[in-house]
Design a protein around this motif. Structure first.
Motif, PDB file in Angstrom:
ATOM      1  N   LEU A 180      -3.187  41.695  95.119  1.00 17.21           N
ATOM      2  CA  LEU A 180      -2.826  40.926  93.921  1.00 17.21           C
ATOM      3  C   LEU A 180      -2.936  41.791  92.671  1.00 17.21           C
ATOM      4  N   VAL A 208      -1.290  36.919 101.267  1.00  8.73           N
ATOM      5  CA  VAL A 208      -0.759  37.254  99.942  1.00  8.73           C
ATOM      6  C   VAL A 208       0.498  36.425  99.654  1.00  8.73           C
ATOM      7  N   TYR A 211      -0.384  33.018  98.636  1.00 14.20           N
ATOM      8  CA  TYR A 211      -0.994  32.994  97.308  1.00 14.20           C
ATOM      9  C   TYR A 211       0.058  32.993  96.204  1.00 14.20           C
ATOM     10  N   VAL A 212       1.111  33.794  96.354  1.00 13.39           N
ATOM     11  CA  VAL A 212       1.987  34.080  95.209  1.00 13.39           C
ATOM     12  C   VAL A 212       3.392  33.495  95.316  1.00 13.39           C
TER      13      VAL A 212
END
Length: 640
Positions: A180, A208, A211-212
């Motif tokens: 991140l 990841v 998350y994004v």
């Protein structure tokens, strides 16, 4: 002279009559002895299956013995076909063993009787080789004692799938934070996670990605393979962007497809993950329509074992580290002791010795720990330790022996079920219900009451052994149907393919188009980007599965293709552009799974009416109306 001519002619006639009578007697014997011969065949099939299961539990045999075993497997497959044909006839009211016979039943008896006679001759030929017979007899007798303690399916146990138990994360959060930071610092539009197989690259990217992905207008995940196709990857991207029909139906070139993708993404913030890239070609992203120079709008994550990929794509490298000793032990405890401490000091010592052999590699730790006997006795683990000490993990190639070790310790049924994962290309998810039908169709799960529960229990067992990861999700449909999906690690998928190749399965277009596939049992050409059905029309009597999954350039199937595949159990034509099926498909009496999803077929093909064994039928959405005769397919359980 005339007298001699008449005598000779009389003698010839007498011999002809004698031969005809002998032939008629033999043919009549086939009919009259049918019930006795059929029962003999059923008994022999039970014995042969048991024999092969015992042989499969042993270490690989010498080449001559392997060939001898292959001959037995062929006999087993042919015998299975006969028994299933008779079972199907009895379901449709034409029991070949009934007392009263119609003309069709006499014909059926005669045809099957000849097949049984052929199998008898094959068996006589097989047992002539006394040396192999004696050797394999010893193999069987050595295994008889262990067979009584082999894994049994307990049908009383719940076969509900585990939810969330197999997503245990150890040492992942700090790595996610690192990724991140790289993303926020705009280190590079392309960030590559580099490391050996089984170290957790894809697992990290999954975290990841989750998350994004909400930060971006579009989020795309692409799974690569060793021989990836630009066209197939473009189709995958198009499906995320809603461009699938436009690219597929128009049959556009790769260049035009790249333009359409780029035009759709222009001005948008988008995230792309390229998972497990073995090699990168010059201009890969441009060919896919993914350009990274769009004012920072595009971010690309990729995972690879090959540093050269990072150089070609000019990617920022994030080196994936092994687990620390404490992280490795925590992961081991989770799978070996359900997260608890070791029951006693001695067992912990053996466990830590086993852990040393796994080289702090997450995949190896999970596989080995999950396969350990559930015991408090250290001696029960010591044999596993002894075998692991023969394996040293140093690179990708040398982790395969540990995976094979886990595979060879499986019961015979789970071995077959695991190897069949090679049916699917390296994609994100497998529909568990479809997988169950494939296993049942192939005969891995014995027929009878409790068959469905036994198949789902196999999924649970493979998940418990970390050979599968299973999760539940809701379908994106008004009914919000809950569906179970599963996936397997890239290296385990590679192992399944290698094992399948050893067992007469074909994965390449070149091999499938040859005329030397008489003993082939599966042809798996999913996502090979082929233009037509590249299958030899020579007889493939033992073929059980044919998959042309996701080859949208295939527009037609040769009329006579299926006449050479009378033993076919599974046919997957989903994702192709075929609009009709050849009538020869109707002769597939033993076909159990037919997948026509996402094809151009608009009406249920009439040949389906004659598929007496069909259990699973998936039709394209454009096929809205069902024919009245669909109820005549008596075995049908699933209609999608």
């Amino acid at each position: 002279m005339a007298f001699l001519g008449e005598a000779a002619a009389g003698k010839i006639c007498e011999m002809a009559v004698e031969m005809a009578v002998q032939k008629l007697t033999e043919e009549a014997k086939l009919l009259l002895d049918f019930s006795k011969d059929f029962l003999w065949l059923q008994d022999k099939l039970i014995y042969v299956r048991s024999f092969l299961r015992d042989a499969d539990q042993q270490s690989p045999h010498k080449e001559g013995v392997k060939q001898w075993l292959d001959r037995i497997r062929v006999v087993s497959l042919l015998a299975e076909d006969i028994c299933e044909e008779c079972a199907v006839e009895s379901i449709y009211g034409n029991d070949p063993q009934s007392c009263g016979f119609s003309c069709n039943q006499w014909i059926f008896r005669h045809r099957i009787g000849r097949k049984i006679k052929d199998i008898k001759e094959r068996i006589r030929s097989i047992i002539e080789d006394r040396n192999e017979l004696k050797l394999l007899g010893e193999v069987v007798s050595a295994n008889e004692a262990s067979s009584s303690t082999s894994h049994r399916v307990d049908h009383k146990k719940s076969y509900l799938l585990p939810s969330g138990s197999y997503s245990h994360a150890v040492g992942i959060q700090s790595k996610v934070d690192d990724m991140l930071r790289l993303l926020d610092n705009n280190a590079s539009p392309i960030i590559a996670v580099v490391g050996m197989g089984g170290i957790g690259k894809s697992y990290l990217l999954q975290h990841v990605f989750n998350y994004v992905k909400e930060r971006y207008d579009k989020s795309i995940w692409l799974s690569f393979s060793q021989s990836y196709s630009i066209s197939t990857l473009q189709c995958d991207i198009a499906s995320y962007l809603g461009l699938g029909p436009q690219i597929k139906n128009e049959g556009v070139s790769q260049e035009r497809a790249a333009e359409l993708i780029h035009e759709n993404l222009k001005g948008k913030r988008y995230l792309v993950v390229l998972d497990d890239v073995w090699e990168a070609r010059e201009g890969l992203l441009c060919k896919l329509g993914l350009l990274t120079g769009d004012n920072g709008h595009c971010k690309v994550f990729l995972s690879t074992r090959n540093r050269e990929v990072c150089t070609i794509l000019n990617a920022h490298i994030y080196e994936m580290q092994f687990l620390s000793d404490s992280e490795s032990w925590n992961l081991f405890r989770f799978y070996a002791f359900k997260g608890n401490e070791a029951p006693n000091h001695q067992l912990e010592e053996v466990g830590r010795d086993i852990l040393k052999q796994c080289g702090n590699l997450p995949l190896a730790i999970k596989m080995v720990a999950a396969a350990l006997p559930k015991t408090r006795m250290p001696r029960d683990w010591e044999s596993k330790l002894h075998r692991l000490k023969e394996v040293v993990i140093a690179d990708d190639d040398q982790i395969i022996p540990i995976l094979r070790l886990s595979y060879f310790s499986l019961p015979a049924r789970l071995k077959a079920c695991f190897a069949y994962l090679s049916f699917f290309p390296k994609v994100e998810q497998i529909n568990c219900e479809y997988l169950v039908y494939l296993w049942i169709g192939e005969g891995f799960i014995p027929a009878g009451e409790g068959q469905w529960e036994a198949a789902w229990y196999c999924i649970k067992q493979l998940a418990n052994l970390c050979l599968l990861q299973v999760w539940e999700q809701y379908e994106d449909r008004p009914s919000c149907k809950l569906t179970n999906y599963c996936t397997t690690h890239d290296l385990l998928h590679d192992l399944a393919i290698n094992i399948s190749k050893e067992n007469k399965c074909i994965f390449s277009v070149e091999e499938a188009s040859k005329g030397e596939n008489g003993d082939c049992c599966r042809i798996l050409l999913g996502m090979k980007d082929v233009n037509d059905a590249p299958i030899s029309e020579r007889p493939i009597v033992l073929l059980r599965t044919l998959s042309l999954y996701q080859n949208w350039r295939i527009k037609s199937i040769p009329q006579n293709l299926f006449t050479a595949m009378r033993g076919l159990r599974v046919l997957d034509l989903s994702g192709t552009s075929i609009s009709k099926l050849p009538q020869s498909l109707g002769k597939m009496t033993l076909l159990k799974v037919l997948n026509l999803n996402n094809t151009e077929i608009e009406k249920v093909p009439k040949c389906v009416r004659h598929l007496k064994s069909l259990l699973f039928l998936a039709l394209p959405q454009r096929c809205e109306k069902l024919p009245v005769w669909i109820n005549e397919v008596k075995c049908l359980q699933h209609l999608e």
